[in-house]
Design an enzyme around this catalytic site. Structure first.
Site, mmCIF file in Angstrom:
data_model
loop_
_atom_site.group_PDB
_atom_site.id
_atom_site.type_symbol
_atom_site.label_atom_id
_atom_site.label_comp_id
_atom_site.label_asym_id
_atom_site.label_seq_id
_atom_site.Cartn_x
_atom_site.Cartn_y
_atom_site.Cartn_z
ATOM 1 N N HIS A 1 31.782 25.153 37.321
ATOM 2 C CA HIS A 1 30.754 25.651 37.735
ATOM 3 C C HIS A 1 29.768 24.741 38.170
ATOM 4 C CE1 HIS A 1 31.810 27.544 33.433
ATOM 5 N NE2 HIS A 1 31.635 28.735 34.538
ATOM 6 N N LYS B 1 31.082 39.422 23.465
ATOM 7 C CA LYS B 1 31.808 38.006 23.501
ATOM 8 C C LYS B 1 31.731 37.036 22.298
ATOM 9 C CE LYS B 1 33.201 37.357 28.181
ATOM 10 N NZ LYS B 1 33.241 36.368 29.262
ATOM 11 N N ARG C 1 37.766 31.888 41.593
ATOM 12 C CA ARG C 1 39.074 30.846 41.421
ATOM 13 C C ARG C 1 40.042 31.211 42.155
ATOM 14 N NH1 ARG C 1 38.265 30.482 35.301
ATOM 15 N NH2 ARG C 1 38.159 32.566 35.683
ATOM 16 N N SER D 1 36.179 28.252 31.062
ATOM 17 C CA SER D 1 35.574 27.682 29.617
ATOM 18 C C SER D 1 36.695 28.305 28.835
ATOM 19 C CB SER D 1 34.463 28.452 29.538
ATOM 20 O OG SER D 1 33.390 28.200 30.395
HETATM 21 O O1 PNS Z 1 30.974 33.803 32.811
HETATM 22 P P1 PNS Z 1 31.300 35.097 32.741
HETATM 23 O O2 PNS Z 1 31.788 35.732 31.281
HETATM 24 O O3 PNS Z 1 32.389 35.908 33.658
HETATM 25 O O4 PNS Z 1 29.805 36.039 33.090
HETATM 26 C C1 PNS Z 1 29.760 37.428 33.090
HETATM 27 C C2 PNS Z 1 28.295 37.839 33.093
HETATM 28 C C3 PNS Z 1 27.523 37.105 32.225
HETATM 29 C C4 PNS Z 1 27.948 37.435 34.612
HETATM 30 C C5 PNS Z 1 28.287 39.448 33.019
HETATM 31 O O5 PNS Z 1 28.869 39.956 31.909
HETATM 32 C C6 PNS Z 1 26.985 39.818 33.107
HETATM 33 O O6 PNS Z 1 26.142 40.002 33.846
HETATM 34 N N1 PNS Z 1 26.230 40.223 31.746
HETATM 35 C C7 PNS Z 1 25.153 41.008 31.260
HETATM 36 C C8 PNS Z 1 25.248 42.464 31.142
HETATM 37 C C9 PNS Z 1 25.338 43.180 32.572
HETATM 38 O O7 PNS Z 1 24.296 43.170 33.414
HETATM 39 N N2 PNS Z 1 26.550 43.749 32.497
HETATM 40 C C10 PNS Z 1 26.697 44.753 33.639
HETATM 41 C C11 PNS Z 1 27.623 43.971 34.631
HETATM 42 S S1 PNS Z 1 28.734 45.078 35.485
#
Ligand code: PNS
Length: 168
Positions: free
Chosen positions: A19, A43, A92, A130
């Protein structure tokens, strides 16, 4: 001239050098990077949002153009509140692509003013996630060189090695 701002959202549970590599490279393109830590209720996270924000702030203390915040709810609503137009994500491997493609497309259908841009993860970090960091740390393995020192320390606090592993 308008400030170029990228929002780098994620769970960051915890932040890794993968990151950090993305953030530092993005700072060469953007004037400011907002690291947006999501409260993801679906999560099971190891660290609280507050702990995750603190770890990122500590690790990026030498980067003045980085702001760390946490947000609840939809990312696209957060983008409206911050008035930012660019979401930054790291890729990645091709296996990341499908998930990222769906997320970027859904986000775009929610907010046409926002674009998602991708940066390819640095070659030294493509195998770090992570999830695997937590697994290795929980089993007493070394995560040195994969996460910042402050993160490694907090992982040790979460997973004190109470007994030596043995064959069963
Ligand atoms: O590090 P991650 O877990 O891959 O990040 C995912 C994240 C946090 C970017 C995604 O889950 C997110 O944007 N969550 C907020 C809720 C939201 O907007 N969901 C709709 C996305 S399609």
């Amino acid at each position: 001239m308008e400030e170029k701002v990228a929002v780098y959202p994620g769970s960051f549970d915890p932040i890794t050098y993968g990151h950090i590599d993305i953030i530092k490279r993005a700072l060469k393109i953007f004037d400011k990077v907002i690291v947006a830590v999501a409260h993801n209720y679906d999560k099971q996270s190891l660290f609280t949002p507050q702990e995750r924000v603190e770890m990122i702030e500590e690790a990026l203390r030498d980067c003045p153009n980085v702001v760390v915040e946490s947000f609840e709810g939809l990312l696209m609503e957060y983008m409206k509140r911050t008035n930012a137009k660019v979401v930054l994500r790291g890729l990645r491997a091709t296996s990341d692509f499908e998930y990222e493609y769906h997320m970027a497309s859904m986000n775009r259908s929610l907010n046409k003013d926002v674009d998602t841009i991708f940066m390819v993860t640095g070659k030294d970090y493509f195998f770090i996630s992570s999830r695997t960091i937590k697994e290795v740390a929980s089993l007493g393995g070394s995560v040195e060189g994969l996460v910042p020192e402050n993160v490694a320390r907090r992982l040790k606090e979460k997973f004190p090695q109470l007994h030596r592993p043995h064959n069963i």
